[in-house]
Write a protein that holds these residues in place. Structure first.
Motif, short mmCIF file in Angstrom:
data_model
loop_
_atom_site.label_atom_id
_atom_site.label_comp_id
_atom_site.label_asym_id
_atom_site.label_seq_id
_atom_site.Cartn_x
_atom_site.Cartn_y
_atom_site.Cartn_z
N THR A 1 58.38 52.43 44.06
CA THR A 1 57.53 51.25 44.26
C THR A 1 57.07 50.75 42.89
O THR A 1 56.72 51.54 42.02
CB THR A 1 56.31 51.59 45.12
OG1 THR A 1 56.76 52.13 46.37
CG2 THR A 1 55.46 50.36 45.39
N ILE A 2 57.07 49.43 42.73
CA ILE A 2 56.59 48.83 41.47
C ILE A 2 55.09 48.63 41.57
O ILE A 2 54.59 48.05 42.54
CB ILE A 2 57.29 47.49 41.20
CG1 ILE A 2 58.80 47.70 41.03
CG2 ILE A 2 56.71 46.82 39.96
CD1 ILE A 2 59.57 46.41 40.84
N TYR A 3 54.39 49.12 40.57
CA TYR A 3 52.93 48.94 40.46
C TYR A 3 52.61 48.16 39.19
O TYR A 3 53.39 48.17 38.23
CB TYR A 3 52.22 50.30 40.40
CG TYR A 3 52.19 51.05 41.71
CD1 TYR A 3 51.11 50.94 42.57
CD2 TYR A 3 53.24 51.86 42.08
CE1 TYR A 3 51.07 51.63 43.77
CE2 TYR A 3 53.22 52.56 43.28
CZ TYR A 3 52.13 52.43 44.13
OH TYR A 3 52.10 53.11 45.31
N ARG A 4 51.46 47.49 39.21
CA ARG A 4 50.94 46.85 38.01
C ARG A 4 49.62 47.53 37.66
O ARG A 4 48.82 47.85 38.55
CB ARG A 4 50.75 45.35 38.22
CG ARG A 4 52.02 44.64 38.66
CD ARG A 4 51.94 43.16 38.42
NE ARG A 4 52.09 42.82 37.03
CZ ARG A 4 53.26 42.66 36.41
NH1 ARG A 4 54.38 42.84 37.06
NH2 ARG A 4 53.30 42.34 35.14
N ALA A 5 49.40 47.76 36.36
CA ALA A 5 48.22 48.50 35.90
C ALA A 5 47.60 47.78 34.72
O ALA A 5 48.27 47.06 33.96
CB ALA A 5 48.60 49.93 35.52
N ALA A 6 46.28 47.98 34.52
CA ALA A 6 45.54 47.40 33.40
C ALA A 6 44.39 48.34 33.07
O ALA A 6 43.95 49.14 33.90
CB ALA A 6 45.02 46.00 33.75
N VAL A 7 43.88 48.24 31.83
CA VAL A 7 42.80 49.10 31.37
C VAL A 7 41.77 48.26 30.62
O VAL A 7 42.11 47.21 30.03
CB VAL A 7 43.35 50.23 30.46
CG1 VAL A 7 43.91 49.67 29.16
CG2 VAL A 7 42.28 51.29 30.21
N ALA A 8 40.51 48.69 30.64
CA ALA A 8 39.43 48.06 29.89
C ALA A 8 38.56 49.17 29.31
O ALA A 8 38.40 50.23 29.92
CB ALA A 8 38.59 47.13 30.77
N CYS A 9 37.99 48.93 28.12
CA CYS A 9 37.15 49.92 27.45
C CYS A 9 35.80 49.30 27.10
O CYS A 9 35.67 48.06 27.04
CB CYS A 9 37.83 50.45 26.19
SG CYS A 9 39.39 51.31 26.51
N ARG A 10 34.80 50.15 26.84
CA ARG A 10 33.47 49.65 26.52
C ARG A 10 32.87 50.42 25.36
O ARG A 10 33.23 51.57 25.10
CB ARG A 10 32.54 49.75 27.73
CG ARG A 10 32.20 51.17 28.14
CD ARG A 10 31.21 51.18 29.27
NE ARG A 10 30.94 52.54 29.73
CZ ARG A 10 30.12 52.84 30.73
NH1 ARG A 10 29.50 51.85 31.38
NH2 ARG A 10 29.91 54.09 31.09
N GLU A 11 31.92 49.75 24.70
CA GLU A 11 31.16 50.39 23.64
C GLU A 11 30.04 51.23 24.25
O GLU A 11 29.79 51.17 25.46
CB GLU A 11 30.55 49.31 22.73
CG GLU A 11 31.57 48.52 21.92
CD GLU A 11 31.97 49.25 20.64
OE1 GLU A 11 31.52 50.39 20.43
OE2 GLU A 11 32.73 48.66 19.85
N GLU A 12 29.38 52.00 23.41
CA GLU A 12 28.24 52.77 23.90
C GLU A 12 27.12 51.86 24.39
O GLU A 12 26.27 52.27 25.19
CB GLU A 12 27.73 53.69 22.78
CG GLU A 12 28.71 54.79 22.41
CD GLU A 12 28.19 55.67 21.29
OE1 GLU A 12 27.22 55.24 20.61
OE2 GLU A 12 28.74 56.75 21.08
N SER A 13 27.10 50.62 23.92
CA SER A 13 26.09 49.67 24.38
C SER A 13 26.30 49.26 25.83
O SER A 13 25.42 48.70 26.46
CB SER A 13 26.12 48.42 23.49
OG SER A 13 27.40 47.78 23.59
#
Length: 564
Positions: free
Chosen positions: A215-227
């Motif tokens: 199966t084809i999946y789509r993925a994404a990521v996000a990161c954050r600062e300590e703030s």
């Protein structure tokens, strides 16, 4: 950059008096997001602590304007040398928005106003183009060091198994990252249940588990600062899980028919397409193997690959062994085994009174109904019913569904409104298939058959026998039920007509009585035939007896009078 996103519609209309700005309109709650680069800003000539994108914002706030506290949040994008602020506000959408930046210290150049050490007060100016009023927000203090938004990470795929995918990215900040994924061509995201801790410039890897095979999946990521400020989601990447061998054998049933050739038979095999979630593997096709057994030797072995869920084999009389196995690119799954004695096959009953009706467009599906007959003692009980349908107008694979033995109806939802389908119902007696009963139908008209040529074939003093024929529907109308009605004043008999019937007899009628025989489509009469039952002979004799006695008496008296 200025963008507006309507979130919800407020109730009916509002009458809002704000100083001289009166709005009587259907209002919306808009989400505003304004991004300003330092290269877009100009220094106000009379106030060297203010930078604006529009020099008309340098002047003092007009007395007629409204000042309002907005729930504004701003973040600083180092890589773009810009600041983005967002808030929600009730509006009719016909607005222009600009941001005004004020520093605590004198500004030499607006090109350097955005830096991690800066402290700025941000004011939003909102002008209504339609009504002519404007609103200013209360100044919002921003410490850029605590408002840094991490840059967008870049996600890559590393590898996959049948139920997992490994991905990797470089963290742009000290804090944590979150990951989301979805099946390709769908819109619903699933977010990983845990946040992944990360340090600046660290290469992070993560395994997405519990996925469907091939199966084809789509993925994404996000990161954050300590703030706590999150970066934008990374660009989606497409990843595919590997194939897995089907884990379950098909559920196969069979039936045998005599062929036109002497000594040979037709062996019909049928099975339900394996469900991906249960088979734990994609199915490309099925391998059918046939081996006749004759005098302990194998003769005429046959192996055939098919993509349908049926197979028709010409076989010889005697014992044979049949196997059906699902396969895909990863290999062959477990096989279903059948041991069949071709000569010892009893005819198995099919279902009766098959009908298909439609309630389109309120229900986008076809209701299939039938009646199950009581099987003879030598026949095993029905284990379930199989319902098959395929397009009548274009080549397409058959589709199947099954229902348990206590159910005599199902709704087919995977149908096209512009197609006609041939729908068949099979009773399944363990590994034995009953004969199919089929009916063409479409979502627009329901069943595509209609009864015609209603004719009276025989009449007695208490019965009427009539026949009819079934033909492809000639009129584009929807009929959910056909009936025959025999009517005489308040005396009424009705009978439902089914495509597997063509003759019926109505009983317990009155002799020498004229009735009306009606063919009804739902409650609309199509044909009316007058019919009279036969004369009652017993009644006729009983009526004639007194007259006959009277005639004999007169005759005798006449003779006696002559004699006298």
């Amino acid at each position: 950059m200025l963008s507006f996103f309507p979130v919800k519609m407020d109730i009916w209309s509002h009458k809002l008096q704000l100083a001289t700005w009166t709005v009587m309109n259907l209002l919306y709650v808009f989400s505003y997001e304004v991004t300003v680069r330092d290269s877009d800003l100009r220094l106000c000539e009379k106030d060297k602590r203010v930078c604006v994108a529009d020099l008309s914002d340098c002047g003092p706030r007009p007395a007629s304007s409204i000042q309002k506290s907005l729930n504004m949040s701003c973040h600083y994008l180092i890589s773009h040398r810009s600041m983005a602020c967002e808030w929600s506000e009730e509006s009719n959408g016909h607005t222009d928005v600009s941001l005004i930046f004020r520093s605590m210290d004198q500004i030499l150049s607006c090109r350097g106003i955005f830096n991690p050490a800066a402290v700025l007060n941000v004011t939003a100016r909102i002008r209504n183009r339609m009504m002519g009023g404007e609103m200013w927000s209360q100044p919002h203090a921003v410490f850029l060091y605590d408002a840094v938004k991490p840059s967008q990470p870049v996600l890559t795929g590393l590898g996959s198994t049948a139920d997992s995918v490994d991905v990797s990215w470089r963290s742009s900040s000290d804090g944590g990252c979150r990951l989301r994924y979805r099946v390709d061509h769908t819109h619903r995201w699933t977010q990983a249940s845990v946040s992944v801790p990360a340090r600046r410039d660290q290469i992070v890897t993560y395994k997405i588990k519990d996925l469907l095979p091939f199966t084809i999946y789509r993925a994404a990521v996000a990161c954050r600062e300590e703030s706590g400020i999150w970066s934008d989601w990374s660009s989606d990447i497409a990843v595919r899980t590997l194939d897995r061998v089907p884990s379950r054998p098909p559920e196969v049933c069979y039936r045998v028919e005599e062929s036109d050739s002497a000594g040979s038979f037709l062996l019909h095999l049928m099975w339900k397409d394996l469900d991906l979630s249960k088979a734990r593997g994609r199915v490309l096709g099925y391998q059918v193997s046939y081996e006749p057994v004759k005098k302990q030797e194998l003769h005429g072995s046959l192996i055939r690959n098919v993509t349908e869920v049926t197979a028709l084999l010409v076989v010889e009389e005697g014992n044979c062994s049949v196997t059906v196995t699902a396969f895909n690119m990863a290999g062959y799954g477990p096989a279903a085994h059948l041991s069949i004695n071709i000569e010892r096959q009893n005819a198995l009953p099919s279902v009766r009174n098959l009908w298909v009706s439609s309630s389109f467009p309120s229900v986008e599906g076809l209701l299939v109904q039938w009646v199950s007959l009581t099987a003879p003692p030598y026949v095993p009980p029905v284990s379930h019913f199989a319902v098959q349908w395929h397009s009548e107008t274009r080549p397409s694979p058959s589709r199947w569904t099954t229902v348990d033995s206590f159910t005599t109806s199902t709704v087919i939802q995977d149908v096209d409104p512009d197609e006609s389908y041939l729908i068949s119902v099979f009773p399944v007696y363990r590994q034995h298939c009953g004969s199919p009963l089929s009916l063409p139908a479409g979502l627009q008209q329901g069943a595509l058959m209609e009864p015609v040529k209603l004719t009276v074939m025989g009449v007695t003093k208490s019965t009427v026998t009539f026949v009819w024929e079934w033909q492809k529907k000639s009129r584009p109308i929807r009929v959910n039920r056909y009936r025959v009605m025999l009517r005489k004043d308040s005396e009424i008999q009705t009978l439902s007509l089914w495509p597997d019937q063509s003759q019926h007899t109505l009983i317990n009628l009155k002799p020498n009585t004229e009735y009306s025989l009606l063919l009804l489509a739902d409650n609309v009469s199509r044909d009316i035939i007058p019919v009279r039952t036969d004369f009652d002979e017993v009644t006729a004799v009983a009526t004639a007896t007194p007259l006959l006695l009277l005639a004999v008496t007169v005759f005798i008296i006449s003779i006696l009078s002559r004699t006298v």
